[in-house]
Design an enzyme around this catalytic site. Structure first.
Site, PDB file in Angstrom:
ATOM      1  N   ASP A 130       2.685  -4.512  -0.892  1.00 26.50           N
ATOM      2  CA  ASP A 130       3.278  -2.548  -1.382  1.00 26.50           C
ATOM      3  C   ASP A 130       3.457  -1.783   0.387  1.00 26.50           C
ATOM      4  OD1 ASP A 130       0.228  -2.404  -0.681  1.00 26.50           O
ATOM      5  OD2 ASP A 130      -0.170  -1.352  -1.820  1.00 26.50           O
ATOM      6  N   GLU A 131       3.582  -2.366   1.032  1.00 23.87           N
ATOM      7  CA  GLU A 131       3.802  -2.229   2.538  1.00 23.87           C
ATOM      8  C   GLU A 131       3.768  -3.018   3.478  1.00 23.87           C
ATOM      9  OE1 GLU A 131       0.281  -0.008   5.592  1.00 23.87           O
ATOM     10  OE2 GLU A 131      -0.656  -1.151   4.074  1.00 23.87           O
ATOM     11  N   ASP A 133       5.420   2.158   2.840  1.00 23.76           N
ATOM     12  CA  ASP A 133       4.176   2.290   1.602  1.00 23.76           C
ATOM     13  C   ASP A 133       4.294   2.350   0.269  1.00 23.76           C
ATOM     14  OD1 ASP A 133       1.569   1.834   0.315  1.00 23.76           O
ATOM     15  OD2 ASP A 133       0.636   3.268   2.725  1.00 23.76           O
TER      16      ASP A 133
END
Length: 483
Positions: A105-106, A11
């Protein structure tokens, strides 16, 4: 569930805001809020400095400005965010063929499938190297969780924030989960959390003690079974390399309600073109066109039309969206419009099933008739938005700090420069032009060899020397490693 912590969850820390801070030296260490800047905008991401004032994602922008009046408020730059995300996902792809992106983003990674980790030590070293590589390639930080299941890996990465690494060893899961609030578990949102709280269940341990039968009675069979299994740290969900998109859509919220029917139609056409752009970018087409309209009174209407075959033709999508708009009453004003395409496929239907109506050729004016010439509209004043990239013929690259009253304020700096000078211009200054974002980290002409990739096979990777990493990156010292 596995017997080794080989599921990795990455993350990126405050991703959009961190990208903006890395891109703009004057904002590093400062409160930064990214999102819609109008009175109806919402916060997309807030930097950790802004979070200290209580600002968080999905908060109305007006409330954020009251909490942190001195923060920098910027529009999102998704082109740059996607480019940085692709760099990060490429690093994950080097670790395993099983990478499951959840957003820009993950992502989850199955390290065992890639042969990069098979026990606690190799998993920890892989996490350390990944964080160092992300910093080297993007200049950003990410938090890594490692565990034997997806649920636990995500919980571990949350505990690692910001900029940390947490490994949950098999056998310790129940002790870790027990005191955590029930909202920690996937699938427990505000409504389910409130329902459980009214039943006297607030922690994961109390959830497990309630028993499966009671949870089924409270939540229904499917949800009750699933939550009871997760309370016992049981999660057999695999990492799925490709998540099939169900739809592609775009929407805009307007600061002031739109009443003019002509403008509403033009906005729908513009949204249709943007939607097709995303559709083509993903190499997809779709059969069902969806129009979303939120009216002045917050009532939301959706209309859909299913075509005879999948298409990625902008003319087809525009015409279908226009037909759908004809069935919606917008008399009182519109605050949000959206266009989407579902029923996706990886091919398009050719002319046999074309939906667009042919455009009739323009008739030649007959003798004696006067051909009407549309008046040329007045030039529209250029709009500069806070955070937007800009270039000046003399001062070079910069970004918009703010604009208004016919003027625009620009700070001239780049990701590799010190904090730059601020200058003010008229918005129509011909020396100013919109610019593309600059890379956060200079791209070397010859990428350096990876010291942690010896040629001795799988066990050689496990014994790679962490001394080749920056000294602040340590792989020892318990379950948590932080710089």
């Amino acid at each position: 569930m596995r017997n080794a912590p080989t599921i990795l969850h990455l993350d990126m820390d405050a991703f959009y805001a961190s990208v903006e801070q890395a891109s703009k030296p004057s904002l590093r260490g400062k409160a930064v809020v990214v999102g819609g800047l109008g009175p109806r905008g919402v916060v997309a991401t807030a930097s950790y400095e802004a979070r200290a004032f209580g600002v968080h994602s999905a908060m109305p922008m007006g409330q954020a400005r009251r909490l942190a009046p001195n923060a920098a408020y910027l529009v999102p730059r998704f082109t740059l965010y996607r480019a940085v995300s692709e760099q990060v996902m490429a690093l994950l792809g080097e670790l395993s063929p099983l990478v499951e992106p959840l957003s820009l983003d993950e992502a989850f990674v199955d390290l065992e499938a890639g042969g990069t980790a098979w026990d606690e030590e190799s998993a920890r070293l892989t996490g350390i190297r990944l964080r160092a590589d992300i910093r080297a390639v993007t200049g950003l930080t990410g938090s890594v969780g490692l565990a034997a299941s997806k649920m636990l890996a995500k919980i571990a990465s949350e505990q690692a924030k910001p900029d940390g690494l947490v490994v949950i060893d098999p056998g310790t899961e129940r002790d870790l989960l027990g005191p955590l609030p029930v909202r920690t578990l996937p699938g427990v949102g505000p409504a389910t959390g409130d329902h459980l709280r009214r039943a006297g269940i607030t922690t994961v341990q109390e959830l497990a003690e309630a028993g499966e039968d009671e949870l089924v009675r409270l939540l229904g069979k499917a949800h009750g079974h699933a939550l009871y299994a997760m309370a016992l740290a049981q999660d057999e969900r695999p990492v799925v390399a490709e998540r099939e998109a169900k739809s592609v859509s775009v929407e805009d919220t307007y600061d002031v309600d739109i009443h003019d029917r002509l403008r509403i139609g033009l906005e729908v056409q513009r949204l249709a073109d943007r939607c097709v752009g995303r559709l083509r970018g993903a190499g997809l087409s779709g059969r069902t066109i969806v129009l979303k309209v939120r009216r002045y009174d917050f009532s939301t209407l959706t209309r859909s039309e299913t075509l005879r075959g999948p298409t990625d033709d902008p003319a087809v999508v525009r015409e279908a969206a226009a037909r759908l708009l004809d069935s919606v009453d917008t008399t009182g004003g519109v605050r949000l419009l959206g266009v989407g395409v579902s029923g996706l496929a990886d091919y398009t239907q050719e002319d046999l099933f074309a939906q667009a109506m042919p455009v009739p050729p323009a008739a030649e004016p007959e003798q004696g008739e006067v051909e009407t010439v549309a008046e040329r509209p007045e030039p529209v004043e250029r709009q500069w938005r806070a955070g937007q990239d800009i270039r000046h013929t003399e001062y070079g690259h910069g970004w918009v700090q703010g604009s208004g009253l016919g003027r625009v304020t620009v700070r001239f700096e780049t990701p590799q420069s010190p904090p730059g000078r601020v200058r003010t211009f008229f918005v129509g200054d011909p020396a100013l032009e919109a610019a593309d974002p600059l890379p956060l980290v200079p791209v070397p002409s010859h990428p350096p060899a990876r010291p942690d990739q010896p040629s001795g096979g799988r066990h050689a990777q496990a014994s790679s020397d962490p001394a080749s990493l920056p000294k602040s990156w340590s792989g020892t010292g318990g379950a948590t490693s932080r710089p």
